[in-house]
Write a protein that holds these residues in place. Structure first.
Motif, PDB file in Angstrom:
ATOM      1  N   GLY A   1      11.461  10.419  -5.978  1.00 17.25           N
ATOM      2  CA  GLY A   1      11.129  10.598  -4.571  1.00 17.25           C
ATOM      3  C   GLY A   1      10.265   9.489  -4.008  1.00 17.25           C
ATOM      4  N   SER A   2       9.748   8.631  -4.880  1.00 25.14           N
ATOM      5  CA  SER A   2       8.814   7.607  -4.396  1.00 25.14           C
ATOM      6  C   SER A   2       9.453   6.221  -4.271  1.00 25.14           C
ATOM      7  CB  SER A   2       7.623   7.512  -5.346  1.00 25.14           C
ATOM      8  OG  SER A   2       8.004   6.869  -6.547  1.00 25.14           O
ATOM      9  N   HIS A   3      10.713   6.102  -4.643  1.00 28.11           N
ATOM     10  CA  HIS A   3      11.329   4.772  -4.717  1.00 28.11           C
ATOM     11  C   HIS A   3      11.886   4.318  -3.375  1.00 28.11           C
ATOM     12  CE1 HIS A   3      10.997   5.880  -8.883  1.00 28.11           C
ATOM     13  NE2 HIS A   3      11.406   4.695  -9.271  1.00 28.11           N
TER      14      HIS A   3
ATOM     15  N   ALA B   1       0.842  -1.198   0.000  1.00 30.07           N
ATOM     16  CA  ALA B   1       0.000   0.000   0.000  1.00 30.07           C
ATOM     17  C   ALA B   1       0.877   1.247   0.000  1.00 30.07           C
ATOM     18  CB  ALA B   1      -0.902  -0.010   1.231  1.00 30.07           C
ATOM     19  N   GLY B   2       0.438   2.264  -0.746  1.00 31.46           N
ATOM     20  CA  GLY B   2       1.209   3.501  -0.803  1.00 31.46           C
ATOM     21  C   GLY B   2       2.151   3.560  -1.988  1.00 31.46           C
ATOM     22  N   TYR B   3       2.195   2.454  -2.744  1.00 27.53           N
ATOM     23  CA  TYR B   3       3.014   2.425  -3.967  1.00 27.53           C
ATOM     24  C   TYR B   3       2.126   1.976  -5.126  1.00 27.53           C
ATOM     25  CZ  TYR B   3       6.945   2.494  -0.724  1.00 27.53           C
ATOM     26  OH  TYR B   3       7.825   2.841   0.272  1.00 27.53           O
ATOM     27  N   ALA B   4       2.612   2.217  -6.335  1.00 26.31           N
ATOM     28  CA  ALA B   4       1.877   1.763  -7.512  1.00 26.31           C
ATOM     29  C   ALA B   4       2.469   0.493  -8.109  1.00 26.31           C
ATOM     30  CB  ALA B   4       1.866   2.863  -8.578  1.00 26.31           C
TER      31      ALA B   4
ATOM     32  N   ALA C   1       7.703   1.307  -5.707  1.00 28.62           N
ATOM     33  CA  ALA C   1       7.777   2.682  -6.208  1.00 28.62           C
ATOM     34  C   ALA C   1       6.480   3.112  -6.869  1.00 28.62           C
ATOM     35  CB  ALA C   1       8.904   2.794  -7.234  1.00 28.62           C
ATOM     36  N   ASN C   2       6.334   4.400  -7.025  1.00 28.36           N
ATOM     37  CA  ASN C   2       5.450   4.953  -8.048  1.00 28.36           C
ATOM     38  C   ASN C   2       6.418   5.187  -9.198  1.00 28.36           C
ATOM     39  OD1 ASN C   2       3.367   4.945  -6.230  1.00 28.36           O
ATOM     40  ND2 ASN C   2       3.317   7.171  -5.936  1.00 28.36           N
ATOM     41  N   SER C   3       6.476   4.264 -10.123  1.00 26.48           N
ATOM     42  CA  SER C   3       7.712   4.103 -10.883  1.00 26.48           C
ATOM     43  C   SER C   3       8.169   5.319 -11.666  1.00 26.48           C
ATOM     44  CB  SER C   3       7.620   2.884 -11.795  1.00 26.48           C
ATOM     45  OG  SER C   3       6.611   3.070 -12.737  1.00 26.48           O
TER      46      SER C   3
HETATM   47  C1  LIG Z   1       2.280   7.122  -4.842  1.00 22.54           C
HETATM   48  O1  LIG Z   1       1.199   7.760  -5.463  1.00 22.54           O
HETATM   49  C2  LIG Z   1       0.002   7.788  -4.653  1.00 22.54           C
HETATM   50  C3  LIG Z   1      -1.107   8.401  -5.489  1.00 22.54           C
HETATM   51  O2  LIG Z   1      -0.716   9.630  -5.970  1.00 22.54           O
HETATM   52  C4  LIG Z   1       0.278   8.570  -3.393  1.00 22.54           C
HETATM   53  O3  LIG Z   1      -0.855   8.548  -2.560  1.00 22.54           O
HETATM   54  C5  LIG Z   1       1.448   7.903  -2.655  1.00 22.54           C
HETATM   55  O4  LIG Z   1       1.777   8.648  -1.510  1.00 22.54           O
HETATM   56  C6  LIG Z   1       2.657   7.798  -3.558  1.00 22.54           C
HETATM   57  N1  LIG Z   1       3.674   7.035  -2.866  1.00 22.54           N
HETATM   58  C7  LIG Z   1       4.917   7.460  -2.680  1.00 22.54           C
HETATM   59  C8  LIG Z   1       5.826   6.542  -1.932  1.00 22.54           C
HETATM   60  O5  LIG Z   1       5.338   8.524  -3.094  1.00 22.54           O
END
Ligand SMILES: *[C@@H]1O[C@H](CO)[C@@H](O)[C@H](O)[C@H]1NC(C)=O
Ligand SMILES: *[C@@H]1O[C@H](CO)[C@@H](O)[C@H](O)[C@H]1NC(C)=O
Ligand SMILES: *[C@@H]1O[C@H](CO)[C@@H](O)[C@H](O)[C@H]1NC(C)=O
Ligand SMILES: *[C@@H]1O[C@H](CO)[C@@H](O)[C@H](O)[C@H]1NC(C)=O
Ligand SMILES: *[C@@H]1O[C@H](CO)[C@@H](O)[C@H](O)[C@H]1NC(C)=O
Length: 349
Positions: free
Chosen positions: A123-125, A96-99, A117-119
């Motif tokens: 910043g999301s990895h 949860a919290g990743y795509a 990640a949100n690939s």
């Molecule tokens: C990934 O994208 C979702 C939807 O925008 C967001 O809620 C989530 O916080 C993001 N996750 C990260 C780790 O940045």
């Protein structure tokens, strides 16, 4: 990975494909043994997910079960027991919290590191671990090892000996980071424009699959759009180069791969060509299609591969994952659910 739909880079990528090696344009000259290609290795589908599922990578537990990561539609880690036919897939964890989930490898016995990640979003990895050593019924203990905030597209992941760290490729930046699993320390340790970067002026994929060979101390890697298989000798602790970056074989449109058990060869998923190729890991090494082909669905959209681990049962079996040809549809139109295919390399060679 092949290319994440989430990246929304299709126009640039298709343009790049047109000028490099799209299977549907330009000369098709990827089989080193086209003149007399050998029969493919026997293959059977172990498990197929629903249409739209992109199976991105695979690792095998000591008990022989397969762990697969999904790039789409959900950031899921599944476990599949390949000994049953038909096999069933058990959801181990949705991150949860990743795509998306990407690379995965075993860092210590039954402890796996993977990329979440949100690939497409810097910043999301992050790198997570899943520890299966506890009670089987309650599932693995899952923890974040480190955020990798500077990453643009973390993709392949390889474990270093000792279990303290992994090496992770960044496909857009053209580098490799060492991520400490105990201390969460992240450092770019390998960077080479010639062999790791994407092609200039193209939104295409550079370094992709990575595997460390304990037998010789090299990190082997592919560069997708430069179509290279390359290697560099690295320090086992620091992950830093202790030798030159060497191109071994070109003309391989590789994604992730498995090293041959005896060393000297790699089995590379060529998802854009709907096949898996065996590549000799020496300068100018030969390449040969093991299974699949442009017009076939056997391993269409192959993304990665890993060896079976059940002694005397499936050690010669290569488990190949696919994205169901979502990136390059077979014959330009056919896509299907991503799947896991058992390829009996042992009886082929
Ligand atoms: C990934 O994208 C979702 C939807 O925008 C967001 O809620 C989530 O916080 C993001 N996750 C990260 C780790 O940045
Ligand atoms: C491949 O084909 C050539 C002729 O085209 C033949 O001489 C050679 O023996 C063949 N090799 C194999 C392994 O079948
Ligand atoms: C890449 O882009 C730069 C800057 O726009 C340009 O100067 C260069 O000629 C381009 N190179 C290629 C190979 O197209
Ligand atoms: C692709 O085209 C070839 C040649 O026409 C055909 O034999 C094959 O069945 C087709 N495959 C699919 C999945 O449509
Ligand atoms: C999978 O979904 C795509 C897109 O909806 C569709 O074109 C294709 O025919 C489907 N494939 C199968 C095997 O159902």
């Amino acid at each position: 990975m092949i290319i994440s739909k989430a990246l929304a880079l299709a126009p640039a990528l298709l343009a790049a494909a047109a000028t490099t090696a799209s299977p549907f344009r330009g000369p098709v000259n990827h089989h080193a043994h086209d003149a007399n290609a050998s029969a493919p290795a026997p293959a059977r589908t172990v498990y197929q997910f629903a249409n739209g599922t992109w199976v991105e990578n695979v690792a095998v537990r000591p008990n022989g079960n397969l762990l697969v990561t999904l790039l789409a539609p959900h950031p899921d880690l599944y476990e599949i027991d390949p000994s049953t036919d038909p096999a069933s897939a058990t959801l181990v964890r949705r991150f949860a919290g990743y795509a998306n989930l990407l690379g995965i490898a075993e860092a210590r016995p039954d402890i796996f590191a993977l990329v979440a990640a949100n690939s497409s979003v810097r910043g999301s990895h992050a790198v997570w671990t899943a520890d299966f050593n506890g009670d089987e019924a309650s599932g693995p203990e899952v923890a974040k090892a480190a955020d990798v905030p500077e990453a643009v597209l973390l993709n392949g992941l390889a474990a270093l000996p000792g279990g303290g760290a992994v090496l992770v490729s960044d496909t857009w930046q053209g580098n490799v980071r060492r991520v400490g699993l105990r201390d969460g320390k992240v450092d770019v340790v390998l960077e080479d424009v010639a062999t790791m970067a994407p092609p200039p002026n193209a939104s295409a994929l550079g370094i992709n699959g990575v595997r460390f060979s304990e037998a010789d101390g090299f990190l082997y890697y592919v560069n997708s759009y430069k179509q290279l298989v390359a290697r560099v000798e690295v320090d086992e602790a620091s992950g830093e180069a202790v030798g030159p970056f060497e191109v071994l074989v070109s003309g391989v449109f590789g994604d992730d791969f498995a090293l041959g058990r005896g060393g000297g060869v790699a089995y590379v998923a060529e998802g854009w060509r709907e096949d898996v190729v065996r590549v000799e890991l020496r300068a100018g090494g030969e390449k040969e299609v093991v299974v699949g082909g442009l017009h076939e669905t056997t391993v269409a959209g192959a993304t990665s591969a890993a060896w079976g681990r059940r002694k005397g049962v499936d050690e010669g079996v290569l488990y190949v994952t696919t994205c169901g040809a979502q990136e390059v549809p077979v014959n330009g139109t056919y896509t299907e659910g991503g799947k896991i295919v058992a390829v009996d390399v042992g009886s082929w060679r």
